[in-house]
Motif scaffolding. Sequence first.
Motif, PDB file in Angstrom:
ATOM      1  N   GLU A   1      29.291   3.414 -95.765  1.00 13.38           N
ATOM      2  CA  GLU A   1      28.330   3.759 -94.720  1.00 13.38           C
ATOM      3  C   GLU A   1      28.897   3.282 -93.399  1.00 13.38           C
ATOM      4  O   GLU A   1      29.358   2.137 -93.277  1.00 13.38           O
ATOM      5  N   ILE A   2      28.863   4.181 -92.415  1.00 14.36           N
ATOM      6  CA  ILE A   2      29.509   3.932 -91.128  1.00 14.36           C
ATOM      7  C   ILE A   2      28.451   3.953 -90.029  1.00 14.36           C
ATOM      8  O   ILE A   2      27.624   4.867 -89.976  1.00 14.36           O
ATOM      9  N   ASP A   3      28.506   2.963 -89.150  1.00 16.05           N
ATOM     10  CA  ASP A   3      27.560   2.863 -88.033  1.00 16.05           C
ATOM     11  C   ASP A   3      27.997   3.749 -86.874  1.00 16.05           C
ATOM     12  O   ASP A   3      28.248   3.272 -85.762  1.00 16.05           O
ATOM     13  N   ALA A   4      28.106   5.041 -87.165  1.00 17.25           N
ATOM     14  CA  ALA A   4      28.473   6.036 -86.165  1.00 17.25           C
ATOM     15  C   ALA A   4      28.005   7.397 -86.683  1.00 17.25           C
ATOM     16  O   ALA A   4      27.937   7.604 -87.899  1.00 17.25           O
ATOM     17  N   PRO A   5      27.694   8.322 -85.794  1.00 18.69           N
ATOM     18  CA  PRO A   5      27.245   9.650 -86.236  1.00 18.69           C
ATOM     19  C   PRO A   5      28.395  10.451 -86.857  1.00 18.69           C
ATOM     20  O   PRO A   5      29.576  10.139 -86.628  1.00 18.69           O
ATOM     21  N   PRO A   6      28.059  11.467 -87.654  1.00 20.77           N
ATOM     22  CA  PRO A   6      29.104  12.276 -88.300  1.00 20.77           C
ATOM     23  C   PRO A   6      30.144  12.839 -87.328  1.00 20.77           C
ATOM     24  O   PRO A   6      31.318  12.939 -87.683  1.00 20.77           O
ATOM     25  N   GLU A   7      29.754  13.154 -86.106  1.00 17.74           N
ATOM     26  CA  GLU A   7      30.714  13.698 -85.134  1.00 17.74           C
ATOM     27  C   GLU A   7      31.830  12.704 -84.840  1.00 17.74           C
ATOM     28  O   GLU A   7      33.001  13.083 -84.737  1.00 17.74           O
ATOM     29  N   ALA A   8      31.493  11.431 -84.707  1.00 18.28           N
ATOM     30  CA  ALA A   8      32.505  10.403 -84.429  1.00 18.28           C
ATOM     31  C   ALA A   8      33.399  10.183 -85.646  1.00 18.28           C
ATOM     32  O   ALA A   8      34.616  10.001 -85.511  1.00 18.28           O
TER      33      ALA A   8
ATOM     34  N   PRO B   1      49.387   6.836 -87.737  1.00 16.32           N
ATOM     35  CA  PRO B   1      50.317   5.703 -87.876  1.00 16.32           C
ATOM     36  C   PRO B   1      49.801   4.420 -87.217  1.00 16.32           C
ATOM     37  O   PRO B   1      50.174   3.326 -87.612  1.00 16.32           O
ATOM     38  N   GLU B   2      48.911   4.541 -86.236  1.00 17.47           N
ATOM     39  CA  GLU B   2      48.393   3.371 -85.531  1.00 17.47           C
ATOM     40  C   GLU B   2      47.332   2.630 -86.337  1.00 17.47           C
ATOM     41  O   GLU B   2      47.172   1.420 -86.183  1.00 17.47           O
ATOM     42  N   TRP B   3      46.566   3.338 -87.164  1.00 21.54           N
ATOM     43  CA  TRP B   3      45.402   2.702 -87.782  1.00 21.54           C
ATOM     44  C   TRP B   3      45.176   3.019 -89.255  1.00 21.54           C
ATOM     45  O   TRP B   3      44.437   2.310 -89.921  1.00 21.54           O
TER      46      TRP B   3
ATOM     47  N   VAL C   1      38.712   4.075 -90.997  1.00 29.03           N
ATOM     48  CA  VAL C   1      37.977   5.205 -90.410  1.00 29.03           C
ATOM     49  C   VAL C   1      36.683   4.690 -89.787  1.00 29.03           C
ATOM     50  O   VAL C   1      36.330   5.073 -88.666  1.00 29.03           O
ATOM     51  N   ALA C   2      35.979   3.816 -90.510  1.00 26.16           N
ATOM     52  CA  ALA C   2      34.724   3.265 -90.001  1.00 26.16           C
ATOM     53  C   ALA C   2      34.949   2.509 -88.693  1.00 26.16           C
ATOM     54  O   ALA C   2      34.224   2.709 -87.711  1.00 26.16           O
ATOM     55  N   ALA C   3      35.953   1.657 -88.659  1.00 27.30           N
ATOM     56  CA  ALA C   3      36.237   0.879 -87.447  1.00 27.30           C
ATOM     57  C   ALA C   3      36.553   1.799 -86.273  1.00 27.30           C
ATOM     58  O   ALA C   3      36.050   1.602 -85.159  1.00 27.30           O
ATOM     59  N   ARG C   4      37.359   2.819 -86.512  1.00 32.39           N
ATOM     60  CA  ARG C   4      37.722   3.754 -85.436  1.00 32.39           C
ATOM     61  C   ARG C   4      36.508   4.541 -84.947  1.00 32.39           C
ATOM     62  O   ARG C   4      36.283   4.672 -83.753  1.00 32.39           O
TER      63      ARG C   4
END
Length: 151
Positions: free
Chosen positions: A12-19, A31-33, A139-142
Amino acid sequence: MVSMNEVEVFVEIDAPPEAVWEALLAFDTYPEWNPLTRRVEGIVIDGTERRDRDDLEDSRGLLDGQLLVTVEPYRRLAWLDRFVLPFALDRYHEFHLRPIDDGSRTQLLQRETIRGALTSLVFDETKVERAFIAMDKAVAARAERQASPTP
């Protein structure tokens, strides 16, 4: 005999699906993350050339590249990795995004289904699951950084 294995990991990610979608499609920044996929080649989305090629040590040089299977913006992305020889090893990889909490958050499912004659020789469920968890965290952090208001 052809065998099949599947690994699923939810986050579960604290961001909307668009992000979350934008984070998944930021192939040039992987490669960065991204701890799972480091190189990007071969996928085209929305008329923009975007490529993805797995860089896992175990699969390097074996797979013939990705074939984009499904793109449902903000909902689903799936591709197929196929071993050079038909029916030897196919990896179907997908992401499902589901809005939660009135669309302010996202449940992300990452799933891979592996089948073919070589599956039992190269598939390590524990290793794949750990890699998916690491990628989901990244992905969640980004996505959460992108979705948070900037001062």
